[in-house]
Motif scaffolding. Structure first.
Motif, PDB file in Angstrom:
ATOM      1  N   VAL A  27       0.785  -1.319  -0.629  1.00 32.18           N
ATOM      2  CA  VAL A  27       0.005  -0.175   0.176  1.00 32.18           C
ATOM      3  C   VAL A  27       1.123   1.045  -0.167  1.00 32.18           C
ATOM      4  CG1 VAL A  27      -2.026   1.334   1.327  1.00 32.18           C
ATOM      5  CG2 VAL A  27      -2.372  -1.239   1.222  1.00 32.18           C
ATOM      6  N   VAL A  43      -7.168   5.278   0.985  1.00 33.47           N
ATOM      7  CA  VAL A  43      -7.022   3.458   2.079  1.00 33.47           C
ATOM      8  C   VAL A  43      -7.707   3.178   1.958  1.00 33.47           C
ATOM      9  CG1 VAL A  43      -5.240   2.672   2.761  1.00 33.47           C
ATOM     10  CG2 VAL A  43      -5.319   3.991   1.229  1.00 33.47           C
ATOM     11  N   LEU A 106      -7.651   1.825  -3.153  1.00 33.91           N
ATOM     12  CA  LEU A 106      -6.962   0.640  -1.999  1.00 33.91           C
ATOM     13  C   LEU A 106      -7.457   0.030  -0.900  1.00 33.91           C
ATOM     14  CD1 LEU A 106      -3.605   1.970  -2.525  1.00 33.91           C
ATOM     15  CD2 LEU A 106      -4.768   0.937  -4.461  1.00 33.91           C
ATOM     16  N   GLU A 108      -6.805  -2.699   1.755  1.00 36.58           N
ATOM     17  CA  GLU A 108      -6.266  -3.830   2.591  1.00 36.58           C
ATOM     18  C   GLU A 108      -6.846  -4.474   3.206  1.00 36.58           C
ATOM     19  OE1 GLU A 108      -1.956  -4.446   5.181  1.00 36.58           O
ATOM     20  OE2 GLU A 108      -3.198  -2.525   4.959  1.00 36.58           O
TER      21      GLU A 108
END
Length: 208
Positions: A27, A43, A106, A108
């Motif tokens: 990331v 994120v 993104l 995660e």
């Protein structure tokens, strides 16, 4: 931001893999490269009962801390990215609403085993990160994460000679079980291979 992307919803890209494989490092490296390419990124990190990964990304200096949200799974990490991704969907919607023009989100995953996969209701594309130090037999185990991910990232390739891993065989077997889906090597500690990952994302997701 290009005019073509101005009215497009953000591409949602999942990043999964076992604990310690390098998900958060990926990331951070992606954020640095996306910044050089003028991409607007947010994120979401997933942990069991903490916000540790989110705090790490916020402190990195690579992104406005307001663009980083944490989701606490409270149980099996794969539950909130596959069976019931509603918490992550709400977080992604919030980021796009609060930061208009976001091009990439993104997501995660929390560290999980080789069976971790993402719901297609949640992400447009997902990557699975494994590392050489975890064993060069990982591809032969054919876990769903290894086999089904849009991209398999083999990280810590610099450690292969130090842990007795046969990297060429590992990559060959990964290619065999993935039926033509891409496999890329990285050394995320040194930033090696990240440009190739972003180039692939540009071709397969952002400019598709």
């Amino acid at each position: 931001m290009t005019e073509a992307n101005e009215f497009r919803p953000a591409a949602r890209i999942g990043i999964g893999g076992p604990v310690g494989s390098g998900k958060t490092a990926l990331v951070e490296r992606l954020l640095a490269v996306f910044a050089t390419r003028g991409r607007s990124v947010s994120v979401i990190t997933n942990d069991l009962v903490t916000t540790e990964d989110a705090e790490r990304v916020r402190r990195s200096g690579l992104i406005d801390p307001a663009r980083v949200l944490a989701v606490e799974a409270g149980g099996c990490p794969h539950t909130v990215i596959r069976e019931d991704p509603s918490l992550n969907l709400a977080a992604a919607d919030r980021l796009e609403r609060e930061h208009p023009g976001t091009e990439v989100v993104l997501l995660e995953s929390g560290g999980d085993n080789l069976a971790s996969t993402f719901s297609r209701d949640l992400v447009d594309y997902w990557m699975f990160v494994i590392d050489v130090a975890g064993g060069d037999d990982i591809p032969r185990k054919r876990g769903p994460g290894v086999v089904r991910a849009d991209l398999l990232v083999v990280n810590k390739v610099d450690l292969a000679p130090h842990v007795g891993a046969d990297l060429p065989r590992m990559l060959r077997e990964a290619a065999e079980v993935r039926d033509g889906r891409p496999v890329l090597c990285t050394d995320l500690r040194a930033g090696v291979g990240v440009e190739a990952v972003v180039d692939l994302l540009d071709r397969e997701v952002l400019f598709a």
